[in-house]
Design a protein around this motif. Structure first.
Motif, mmCIF file in Angstrom:
data_model
loop_
_atom_site.group_PDB
_atom_site.id
_atom_site.type_symbol
_atom_site.label_atom_id
_atom_site.label_comp_id
_atom_site.label_asym_id
_atom_site.label_seq_id
_atom_site.Cartn_x
_atom_site.Cartn_y
_atom_site.Cartn_z
ATOM 1 N N GLN A 60 -3.977 5.902 7.506
ATOM 2 C CA GLN A 60 -4.376 7.365 7.094
ATOM 3 C C GLN A 60 -5.997 6.894 6.282
ATOM 4 O O GLN A 60 -6.506 7.210 5.547
ATOM 5 C CB GLN A 60 -3.665 8.534 6.797
ATOM 6 C CG GLN A 60 -2.890 9.141 6.766
ATOM 7 C CD GLN A 60 -1.944 9.814 6.396
ATOM 8 O OE1 GLN A 60 -2.176 10.287 5.113
ATOM 9 N NE2 GLN A 60 -0.807 10.347 6.136
ATOM 10 N N LYS A 61 -7.058 6.345 6.994
ATOM 11 C CA LYS A 61 -8.425 6.108 6.707
ATOM 12 C C LYS A 61 -9.270 6.261 7.480
ATOM 13 O O LYS A 61 -9.226 6.858 8.537
ATOM 14 C CB LYS A 61 -8.200 4.128 6.689
ATOM 15 C CG LYS A 61 -7.125 3.329 5.605
ATOM 16 C CD LYS A 61 -7.857 3.675 4.092
ATOM 17 C CE LYS A 61 -6.867 2.259 3.337
ATOM 18 N NZ LYS A 61 -6.505 2.952 2.039
ATOM 19 N N PRO A 62 -10.656 6.410 7.061
ATOM 20 C CA PRO A 62 -11.287 7.331 8.019
ATOM 21 C C PRO A 62 -12.045 5.774 8.887
ATOM 22 O O PRO A 62 -13.055 5.006 9.266
ATOM 23 C CB PRO A 62 -12.037 7.054 7.085
ATOM 24 C CG PRO A 62 -12.178 6.291 5.945
ATOM 25 C CD PRO A 62 -10.960 6.082 5.755
ATOM 26 N N ASN A 93 3.508 13.452 5.700
ATOM 27 C CA ASN A 93 4.062 12.237 4.744
ATOM 28 C C ASN A 93 5.110 12.448 3.704
ATOM 29 O O ASN A 93 5.012 11.604 2.654
ATOM 30 C CB ASN A 93 2.663 11.811 3.597
ATOM 31 C CG ASN A 93 1.566 12.042 4.214
ATOM 32 O OD1 ASN A 93 1.273 11.286 5.190
ATOM 33 N ND2 ASN A 93 -0.011 12.476 3.682
ATOM 34 N N ASN A 94 5.656 13.324 4.744
ATOM 35 C CA ASN A 94 6.661 13.835 3.876
ATOM 36 C C ASN A 94 7.549 12.410 3.549
ATOM 37 O O ASN A 94 8.269 11.237 3.932
ATOM 38 C CB ASN A 94 7.596 14.860 4.572
ATOM 39 C CG ASN A 94 8.265 14.761 5.445
ATOM 40 O OD1 ASN A 94 9.094 13.810 5.968
ATOM 41 N ND2 ASN A 94 8.363 15.377 6.354
ATOM 42 N N THR A 95 8.382 12.297 2.540
ATOM 43 C CA THR A 95 9.492 11.034 1.730
ATOM 44 C C THR A 95 10.072 10.489 3.140
ATOM 45 O O THR A 95 10.220 9.464 3.153
ATOM 46 C CB THR A 95 10.593 11.903 1.073
ATOM 47 O OG1 THR A 95 9.241 12.533 -0.336
ATOM 48 C CG2 THR A 95 10.719 10.409 0.151
ATOM 49 N N ALA A 96 11.185 11.905 3.868
ATOM 50 C CA ALA A 96 12.185 11.154 4.786
ATOM 51 C C ALA A 96 11.024 10.492 6.152
ATOM 52 O O ALA A 96 12.170 9.187 5.823
ATOM 53 C CB ALA A 96 12.272 12.073 5.651
ATOM 54 N N TYR A 97 10.121 10.485 6.376
ATOM 55 C CA TYR A 97 9.463 9.804 7.340
ATOM 56 C C TYR A 97 8.852 8.320 6.756
ATOM 57 O O TYR A 97 8.994 7.068 7.583
ATOM 58 C CB TYR A 97 7.739 10.435 7.463
ATOM 59 C CG TYR A 97 7.981 11.426 8.659
ATOM 60 C CD1 TYR A 97 8.321 11.032 10.000
ATOM 61 C CD2 TYR A 97 7.883 12.523 9.157
ATOM 62 C CE1 TYR A 97 8.670 12.169 11.298
ATOM 63 C CE2 TYR A 97 8.448 13.495 9.708
ATOM 64 C CZ TYR A 97 8.151 13.261 11.460
ATOM 65 O OH TYR A 97 8.511 14.053 12.533
ATOM 66 N N ILE A 98 8.115 9.151 5.897
ATOM 67 C CA ILE A 98 7.981 7.967 4.718
ATOM 68 C C ILE A 98 8.816 5.815 4.648
ATOM 69 O O ILE A 98 8.615 5.047 4.934
ATOM 70 C CB ILE A 98 7.069 7.458 3.485
ATOM 71 C CG1 ILE A 98 5.709 8.277 3.298
ATOM 72 C CG2 ILE A 98 6.653 6.229 2.317
ATOM 73 C CD1 ILE A 98 5.178 9.001 2.173
ATOM 74 N N GLN A 99 9.921 6.979 4.300
ATOM 75 C CA GLN A 99 11.330 5.683 3.586
ATOM 76 C C GLN A 99 11.596 5.333 5.013
ATOM 77 O O GLN A 99 12.166 4.328 5.243
ATOM 78 C CB GLN A 99 12.747 6.807 2.847
ATOM 79 C CG GLN A 99 11.604 7.170 1.593
ATOM 80 C CD GLN A 99 12.095 5.680 1.628
ATOM 81 O OE1 GLN A 99 12.604 4.815 1.149
ATOM 82 N NE2 GLN A 99 10.961 6.166 -0.181
ATOM 83 N N GLN A 141 1.205 -1.133 -0.198
ATOM 84 C CA GLN A 141 0.181 0.080 0.304
ATOM 85 C C GLN A 141 1.015 1.570 0.367
ATOM 86 O O GLN A 141 0.452 1.849 -0.414
ATOM 87 C CB GLN A 141 -0.794 0.004 1.747
ATOM 88 C CG GLN A 141 -2.123 -1.182 1.152
ATOM 89 C CD GLN A 141 -3.422 -0.913 2.628
ATOM 90 O OE1 GLN A 141 -3.482 -0.320 2.295
ATOM 91 N NE2 GLN A 141 -3.248 -1.884 3.362
ATOM 92 N N MET A 142 2.102 0.828 0.768
ATOM 93 C CA MET A 142 3.130 2.343 0.963
ATOM 94 C C MET A 142 3.378 2.688 -0.626
ATOM 95 O O MET A 142 3.527 3.747 -0.868
ATOM 96 C CB MET A 142 3.786 2.445 1.665
ATOM 97 C CG MET A 142 2.814 1.928 3.700
ATOM 98 S SD MET A 142 3.583 1.977 4.177
ATOM 99 C CE MET A 142 4.875 3.649 5.160
ATOM 100 N N GLU A 143 3.415 1.207 -0.858
ATOM 101 C CA GLU A 143 4.398 1.741 -2.404
ATOM 102 C C GLU A 143 3.807 2.222 -3.385
ATOM 103 O O GLU A 143 4.161 2.632 -4.231
ATOM 104 C CB GLU A 143 5.351 0.459 -2.845
ATOM 105 C CG GLU A 143 6.401 0.380 -1.737
ATOM 106 C CD GLU A 143 7.292 -0.569 -1.745
ATOM 107 O OE1 GLU A 143 6.832 -1.760 -2.710
ATOM 108 O OE2 GLU A 143 8.750 -0.658 -1.615
ATOM 109 N N ASN A 144 2.294 2.325 -3.020
ATOM 110 C CA ASN A 144 1.710 2.481 -4.309
ATOM 111 C C ASN A 144 1.103 4.176 -3.979
ATOM 112 O O ASN A 144 -0.008 4.200 -4.541
ATOM 113 C CB ASN A 144 0.778 1.733 -4.376
ATOM 114 C CG ASN A 144 1.199 0.331 -5.018
ATOM 115 O OD1 ASN A 144 1.162 0.326 -6.693
ATOM 116 N ND2 ASN A 144 1.344 -0.293 -4.723
ATOM 117 N N GLY A 145 1.399 5.046 -2.597
ATOM 118 C CA GLY A 145 1.230 5.755 -2.211
ATOM 119 C C GLY A 145 0.160 5.897 -1.709
ATOM 120 O O GLY A 145 -0.829 6.924 -1.163
#
Length: 277
Positions: free
Chosen positions: A23-25, A239-245, A14-18
């Motif tokens: 962050q779901k309702p 959601n910045n790239t540093a956090y996600i990575q 899911q994360m690699e697909n953005g």
């Protein structure tokens, strides 16, 4: 099947697909719930299921007089099962938790069966919503003795040594949702104090595994809380790239962590909401 590896692979995909799974309702009646009981699934299962509504097993659908549409794919739901084991050295018997799973279908994937529990929930971004957020924050602060201060600056953080949340002043935030998401993020950190859930056992720094793990707990907790009060927006969480990575690095290196992090976040949310235990 290695359940931990399967869960982690699904979250990473899911994360690699953005998609950021936490962050779901998950607000109120917008949660994924059991058709059989009407109860909401855990935070981890909310992430795995991916959307709100009622879910049921193939057998439950049949027993209710319905059927799963041909070609529909099931989703995984996990749970802990306690199994008695005997210590090889001492012979002492004790119960140990093992992760198990079963498969479910969203009610939209079924025919001949109707929802029993789901109702549409709409949260206005107005006075009632903000009052709810404020009530949660100040109830937690007063109950747990956490200090919260605002000062003009460019940092928001929790300081374990003084048990204090420090935030920029309100007018520095570009939106109400981002302000409360930041507050909830730092309050989730504060639940890790040794006097509470005891997660913050040693100093950690950006880029380290400990830091990334605690940040993921705080992000999941903040996401659940902003949804709980109805303030979720596409920009309300970081959601910045540093956090996600960093998160991806941790997840790829530790197949058990998303299970652990979601469980820790759920305990933190319960403590903040006053429903721990």
């Amino acid at each position: 099947m290695d359940i931990y590896a399967e869960i982690t692979a699904r979250i990473i995909d899911q994360m690699e697909n953005g998609i950021i799974p936490w962050q779901k309702p998950w607000a109120a009646n917008g949660k994924a719930i059991s058709h059989a009981t009407g109860k909401a699934y855990s935070l981890l299962n909310q992430m795995l299921l991916g959307r709100p509504g009622e879910y049921l097993t193939f057998k439950q659908c049949q027993e209710a007089g319905g059927r799963v549409r041909k070609g529909e794919k099931s989703s995984m739901v996990v749970f802990w099962k306690w199994i008695e084991q005997e210590d090889e050295e001492t012979g002492e018997k004790k119960e140990v938790p093992f992760l198990r799973y079963y498969n479910v279908f969203h009610i939209d994937q079924c025919e001949g069966i109707s929802a029993k529990h789901t109702t549409e929930t709409v949260f206005p971004d107005g006075a009632d919503t903000l009052a709810t957020a404020q009530d949660i924050i100040y109830d937690y602060l007063s109950r747990e003795g956490v200090k919260m201060t605002h000062a003009e600056g460019d940092q928001a953080f929790y300081r374990p040594a003084t048990d204090e949340v420090v935030l920029p002043i309100r007018k520095q935030f570009v939106s109400t949702a981002e302000y409360y998401s930041t507050v909830f993020h730092e309050l989730t950190h504060s639940t890790g104090h040794p006097s509470r859930l005891n997660r913050l056992t040693r100093p950690s720094f950006f880029g380290t595994e400990d830091y990334s793990k605690e940040e993921l707990v705080a992000e999941i907790g903040a996401s659940a809380l902003v949804n709980y009060v109805g303030l979720e927006t596409t920009n309300s969480l970081r959601n910045n790239t540093a956090y996600i990575q960093n998160w991806l690095t941790v997840l790829k290196g530790d197949k058990r962590f998303i299970v652990s992090a979601s469980g820790k976040a759920e305990k933190a949310v319960n403590l903040i909401l006053g429903s721990a235990g």
